[in-house]
Design a protein around this motif. Structure first.
Motif, PDB file in Angstrom:
ATOM      1  N   SER A  41      14.461  -0.972   8.582  1.00 13.49           N
ATOM      2  CA  SER A  41      15.448  -2.090   8.404  1.00 13.49           C
ATOM      3  C   SER A  41      16.368  -1.665   7.537  1.00 13.49           C
ATOM      4  O   SER A  41      17.726  -2.002   7.636  1.00 13.49           O
ATOM      5  N   PRO A  42      16.140  -0.833   6.314  1.00 12.85           N
ATOM      6  CA  PRO A  42      17.202  -0.557   5.689  1.00 12.85           C
ATOM      7  C   PRO A  42      18.175   0.395   6.177  1.00 12.85           C
ATOM      8  O   PRO A  42      19.670   0.438   6.181  1.00 12.85           O
ATOM      9  N   VAL A  43      17.870   1.263   7.121  1.00  8.17           N
ATOM     10  CA  VAL A  43      18.903   2.086   8.027  1.00  8.17           C
ATOM     11  C   VAL A  43      19.558   1.119   8.522  1.00  8.17           C
ATOM     12  O   VAL A  43      20.872   1.338   8.868  1.00  8.17           O
ATOM     13  N   VAL A  44      19.090   0.169   9.350  1.00  5.75           N
ATOM     14  CA  VAL A  44      19.603  -0.705  10.494  1.00  5.75           C
ATOM     15  C   VAL A  44      20.864  -1.364   9.595  1.00  5.75           C
ATOM     16  O   VAL A  44      22.075  -1.491   9.853  1.00  5.75           O
ATOM     17  N   LEU A  45      20.547  -2.050   8.375  1.00 10.32           N
ATOM     18  CA  LEU A  45      21.458  -2.510   7.542  1.00 10.32           C
ATOM     19  C   LEU A  45      22.589  -1.418   7.035  1.00 10.32           C
ATOM     20  O   LEU A  45      23.856  -1.861   7.148  1.00 10.32           O
ATOM     21  N   LEU A  46      22.208  -0.425   6.718  1.00 11.80           N
ATOM     22  CA  LEU A  46      23.362   0.416   6.230  1.00 11.80           C
ATOM     23  C   LEU A  46      24.147   0.815   7.473  1.00 11.80           C
ATOM     24  O   LEU A  46      25.444   0.810   7.099  1.00 11.80           O
ATOM     25  N   TRP A  47      23.827   0.943   8.583  1.00 10.45           N
ATOM     26  CA  TRP A  47      24.557   1.158   9.698  1.00 10.45           C
ATOM     27  C   TRP A  47      25.421   0.225  10.174  1.00 10.45           C
ATOM     28  O   TRP A  47      26.116  -0.118  10.971  1.00 10.45           O
ATOM     29  N   GLN A  48      24.881  -1.285   9.683  1.00  9.85           N
ATOM     30  CA  GLN A  48      25.800  -2.383  10.096  1.00  9.85           C
ATOM     31  C   GLN A  48      26.861  -2.707   8.431  1.00  9.85           C
ATOM     32  O   GLN A  48      27.159  -3.646   8.638  1.00  9.85           O
ATOM     33  N   ARG A  49      26.755  -1.671   7.952  1.00  8.49           N
ATOM     34  CA  ARG A  49      27.783  -1.800   6.655  1.00  8.49           C
ATOM     35  C   ARG A  49      27.260  -2.822   5.700  1.00  8.49           C
ATOM     36  O   ARG A  49      27.952  -3.409   4.965  1.00  8.49           O
ATOM     37  N   ILE A  50      26.018  -2.919   5.710  1.00  2.32           N
ATOM     38  CA  ILE A  50      25.343  -3.823   4.781  1.00  2.32           C
ATOM     39  C   ILE A  50      24.556  -2.954   3.491  1.00  2.32           C
ATOM     40  O   ILE A  50      23.697  -2.027   4.247  1.00  2.32           O
ATOM     41  N   ASN A  51      24.903  -3.206   2.244  1.00  5.83           N
ATOM     42  CA  ASN A  51      24.277  -2.252   1.461  1.00  5.83           C
ATOM     43  C   ASN A  51      22.607  -2.778   1.294  1.00  5.83           C
ATOM     44  O   ASN A  51      22.368  -3.878   0.715  1.00  5.83           O
ATOM     45  N   PRO A  52      21.447  -1.999   1.833  1.00 11.32           N
ATOM     46  CA  PRO A  52      20.343  -2.527   1.503  1.00 11.32           C
ATOM     47  C   PRO A  52      19.842  -2.913   0.181  1.00 11.32           C
ATOM     48  O   PRO A  52      19.063  -3.787   0.031  1.00 11.32           O
ATOM     49  N   TYR A  53      20.541  -2.129  -0.633  1.00 15.34           N
ATOM     50  CA  TYR A  53      19.980  -2.235  -2.308  1.00 15.34           C
ATOM     51  C   TYR A  53      20.601  -3.437  -2.749  1.00 15.34           C
ATOM     52  O   TYR A  53      20.017  -4.186  -3.465  1.00 15.34           O
ATOM     53  N   ALA A  54      21.869  -3.896  -2.270  1.00 17.71           N
ATOM     54  CA  ALA A  54      22.348  -5.157  -3.005  1.00 17.71           C
ATOM     55  C   ALA A  54      21.749  -6.353  -2.214  1.00 17.71           C
ATOM     56  O   ALA A  54      21.418  -7.435  -2.654  1.00 17.71           O
ATOM     57  N   VAL A  56      18.525  -6.461  -1.603  1.00 18.26           N
ATOM     58  CA  VAL A  56      17.155  -6.781  -2.392  1.00 18.26           C
ATOM     59  C   VAL A  56      17.703  -7.510  -3.728  1.00 18.26           C
ATOM     60  O   VAL A  56      16.953  -8.226  -4.231  1.00 18.26           O
ATOM     61  N   LEU A  57      18.815  -6.843  -4.244  1.00 17.79           N
ATOM     62  CA  LEU A  57      19.229  -7.623  -5.645  1.00 17.79           C
ATOM     63  C   LEU A  57      19.613  -9.027  -5.391  1.00 17.79           C
ATOM     64  O   LEU A  57      19.506  -9.650  -6.280  1.00 17.79           O
ATOM     65  N   SER A  58      20.108  -9.131  -4.358  1.00 23.71           N
ATOM     66  CA  SER A  58      20.480 -10.596  -4.126  1.00 23.71           C
ATOM     67  C   SER A  58      19.567 -11.576  -3.784  1.00 23.71           C
ATOM     68  O   SER A  58      19.567 -13.010  -3.821  1.00 23.71           O
ATOM     69  N   GLY A  59      18.223 -11.020  -3.608  1.00 21.41           N
ATOM     70  CA  GLY A  59      17.223 -12.055  -3.306  1.00 21.41           C
ATOM     71  C   GLY A  59      17.052 -12.299  -1.627  1.00 21.41           C
ATOM     72  O   GLY A  59      16.256 -13.039  -1.330  1.00 21.41           O
ATOM     73  N   ASN A  60      17.971 -11.756  -1.014  1.00 22.61           N
ATOM     74  CA  ASN A  60      17.823 -11.850   0.218  1.00 22.61           C
ATOM     75  C   ASN A  60      16.975 -10.997   1.292  1.00 22.61           C
ATOM     76  O   ASN A  60      17.178 -10.967   2.462  1.00 22.61           O
ATOM     77  N   ASP A  68       7.021  -4.040   4.274  1.00 18.71           N
ATOM     78  CA  ASP A  68       7.399  -3.303   2.900  1.00 18.71           C
ATOM     79  C   ASP A  68       8.725  -2.437   2.862  1.00 18.71           C
ATOM     80  O   ASP A  68       8.608  -1.305   2.321  1.00 18.71           O
ATOM     81  N   GLN A  69       9.684  -2.475   3.665  1.00 15.70           N
ATOM     82  CA  GLN A  69      10.699  -2.012   3.837  1.00 15.70           C
ATOM     83  C   GLN A  69      11.833  -2.096   2.810  1.00 15.70           C
ATOM     84  O   GLN A  69      13.140  -1.623   3.017  1.00 15.70           O
ATOM     85  N   SER A  70      11.668  -2.489   1.714  1.00 18.62           N
ATOM     86  CA  SER A  70      12.536  -2.559   0.504  1.00 18.62           C
ATOM     87  C   SER A  70      13.207  -1.241   0.300  1.00 18.62           C
ATOM     88  O   SER A  70      12.252  -0.238   0.148  1.00 18.62           O
TER      89      SER A  70
END
Length: 179
Positions: A41-54, A56-60, A68-70
């Motif tokens: 899921s972090p890989v999918v977010l990155l390739w959708q141009r969404i920062n996976p770290y952001a 997590v930090l945003s609470g979403n 457990d793919q944080s």
């Protein structure tokens, strides 16, 4: 004519092969059911141009990140795992599990070659490795540790240029720190 010692060796290898096959099948079954740690899921977010770290930090994180793919690895891991973003979750788990089995075989091959083991000793080492609970749990949880171990063992067999790439891949997993 098979000598008694040779027969015992063959039976021991057959028994190890059964244990290894059972372990691999169970590990793959667990991977298809769980793969909690596989960073899909972090890989999918990155390739959708969404920062996976952001995220997590945003609470979403519960919206986009499954199980457990944080994200907790270097950004490079998500780039290297990029092709998995093209697959749906079910297909990605299957492909990752199969790749991990081949990576485990590669680790055993590299170690057999590195230490000059005989064919029989290499087979026995491989069967014992595949039979082990750590391998089965790593496979079932979808962890990257088998891939990192493959890079680490290949590091000592390669020439100068690939060594730099392999060393970089090894350090992607923060909890694996060879010195």
């Amino acid at each position: 004519h098979i000598y008694p010692l040779r027969l015992v060796q063959l039976l021991a290898i057959l028994m190890l092969a059964i244990f290894a096959a059972t372990s691999v099948v169970q590990g793959i079954a667990n991977a298809l059911q769980y793969s909690r740690d596989f960073q899909w899921s972090p890989v999918v977010l990155l390739w959708q141009r969404i920062n996976p770290y952001a995220e997590v930090l945003s609470g979403n994180f519960s919206v986009h990140l499954i199980l457990d793919q944080s994200p907790g690895y270097l950004h490079a891991m998500y780039v290297y795992l990029g092709p998995f973003a093209l697959l749906d979750w079910a297909s990605a788990k299957i492909v990752w599990a199969v790749l991990n089995v081949f990576a485990a075989l590669g680790v055993c091959y590299h170690l057999s070659f590195r230490y000059g083991l005989s064919r029989v000793a290499g087979i026995v080492m491989t069967l014992i490795f595949l039979s082990g609970t750590p391998f089965r749990n790593s496979l079932g949880n979808g962890q990257v540790s088998i891939f990192i171990l493959l890079c680490f063992t290949a590091l000592y067999l390669s020439k100068t240029r690939p060594r730099s790439l392999l060393a970089g891949l090894v350090y992607i997993k923060y909890s694996f720190a060879p010195t």
